[in-house]
Design a protein around this motif. Sequence first.
Motif, PDB file in Angstrom:
ATOM      1  N   LYS A 139       0.852  -1.191   0.000  1.00  0.00           N
ATOM      2  CA  LYS A 139       0.000   0.000   0.000  1.00  0.00           C
ATOM      3  C   LYS A 139       0.888   1.241   0.000  1.00  0.00           C
ATOM      4  O   LYS A 139       1.791   1.374   0.827  1.00  0.00           O
ATOM      5  N   ILE A 140       0.627   2.146  -0.958  1.00  0.00           N
ATOM      6  CA  ILE A 140       1.419   3.356  -1.118  1.00  0.00           C
ATOM      7  C   ILE A 140       0.503   4.555  -1.310  1.00  0.00           C
ATOM      8  O   ILE A 140      -0.718   4.421  -1.428  1.00  0.00           O
ATOM      9  N   ARG A 141       1.113   5.725  -1.350  1.00  0.00           N
ATOM     10  CA  ARG A 141       0.448   6.959  -1.778  1.00  0.00           C
ATOM     11  C   ARG A 141       1.011   7.363  -3.147  1.00  0.00           C
ATOM     12  O   ARG A 141       1.867   6.664  -3.693  1.00  0.00           O
ATOM     13  N   THR A 142       0.527   8.463  -3.677  1.00  0.00           N
ATOM     14  CA  THR A 142       1.020   8.868  -4.992  1.00  0.00           C
ATOM     15  C   THR A 142       2.438   9.422  -4.925  1.00  0.00           C
ATOM     16  O   THR A 142       3.108   9.535  -5.948  1.00  0.00           O
ATOM     17  N   GLY A 143       2.902   9.738  -3.715  1.00  0.00           N
ATOM     18  CA  GLY A 143       4.263  10.233  -3.538  1.00  0.00           C
ATOM     19  C   GLY A 143       4.396  10.921  -2.199  1.00  0.00           C
ATOM     20  O   GLY A 143       3.465  10.930  -1.377  1.00  0.00           O
ATOM     21  N   TRP A 144       5.580  11.510  -1.972  1.00  0.00           N
ATOM     22  CA  TRP A 144       5.825  12.224  -0.721  1.00  0.00           C
ATOM     23  C   TRP A 144       5.148  13.586  -0.728  1.00  0.00           C
ATOM     24  O   TRP A 144       4.536  13.999   0.248  1.00  0.00           O
ATOM     25  N   ASP A 145       5.270  14.308  -1.827  1.00  0.00           N
ATOM     26  CA  ASP A 145       4.603  15.603  -1.980  1.00  0.00           C
ATOM     27  C   ASP A 145       4.369  15.838  -3.464  1.00  0.00           C
ATOM     28  O   ASP A 145       4.687  14.984  -4.309  1.00  0.00           O
ATOM     29  N   ALA A 146       3.791  17.000  -3.798  1.00  0.00           N
ATOM     30  CA  ALA A 146       3.413  17.270  -5.186  1.00  0.00           C
ATOM     31  C   ALA A 146       4.605  17.275  -6.129  1.00  0.00           C
ATOM     32  O   ALA A 146       4.468  16.982  -7.325  1.00  0.00           O
ATOM     33  N   ASP A 147       5.780  17.603  -5.614  1.00  0.00           N
ATOM     34  CA  ASP A 147       6.978  17.630  -6.452  1.00  0.00           C
ATOM     35  C   ASP A 147       7.673  16.283  -6.540  1.00  0.00           C
ATOM     36  O   ASP A 147       8.650  16.142  -7.282  1.00  0.00           O
TER      37      ASP A 147
END
Length: 332
Positions: A139-147
């Motif tokens: 399970k992940i997110r789309t990334g750490w932040d928008a950049d």
Amino acid sequence: MRIGPYAIQPKVVLAPMAGVTDKPFRLLCKRLGAGLAVSEMTTSDPRFWNTRKSVHRMDHAGEPDPVSVQIAGTEPAVMAEAARHNAAHGAHIIDINMGCPAKKVCSAWAGSALMRDELLVARILEAVVAAVDVPVTLKIRTGWDADHRNAPAIARIAEESGVAALAIHGRTRDQHYAGQAEYDTIAAIKARVSIPVIANGDIDSPEKARAVLDHTGADAVMVGRAAQGRPWIFGAIAHYLATGEHLPEPGPAKVRDILLGHLEALHAFYGEQAGVRIARKHLGWYAKDRPENRAFLAVVNRAQTAQEQLRSTRDYFDALAAGVKPELPAAA
């Protein structure tokens, strides 16, 4: 959708949520229509496996197959040993947490913080997959932040490492649960990998589940916060996906029966004192959609025994089911 040898049907999954998806809640959600229910995050550190909290989190006795257990940590060898330990104690699927945004988890470089180190991600995934004979999911997110929206790179690493399925929350870590989840990243990942993809984030109705599946091409949806106080959402989504029709919302009598069964399971699982305390947050979630329930909560949250808690809940919902105004103590 299949995860290893397991057919996940219906294609709606209960998300792992610390402090929420304990055994009583998983059993309830499975009974009400979830095709899979992932456990609370469990630590990979063996020093804490015998604590009261970990013992409860690793209790899967009587839980219907397949049992999915989420582990969290940062050291490949330690994660591998945790996977072996949980597989030996009833886990049919090992899920790796790289999606939790909580500060105390990320500050230890676990959860979604791991997405900042793709080499470490690969080492962890390869170690865990090699350690067990059961399927491993991530399970992940789309990334750490928008950049740094690097979920597509992590998905490729996961597939190459032998991960059997991937759940993606449509937010970066720095968003936590704010704003709107986005699904374009999930769609892009689904188009590039051959393993099953589960879409997560803001799925709070049958229509939203259908729209997210259509937009992303995902193999299943994962429901988290929307199941708190509404565990019947799984059956509602499953029915809508299968038929295009809506199930009626449960009335007070049905909610009463579901809630009383949930309370009794909490009391039995944790013992009376802890069970009564833990049940209060669930009572709050069940009551949140009706303004008139505030008075009920003021009364039921003062209950010190299981019988008081059950009696207050039963009396309140009995009155609602009978169409009369519930009688509550004036102090409420």
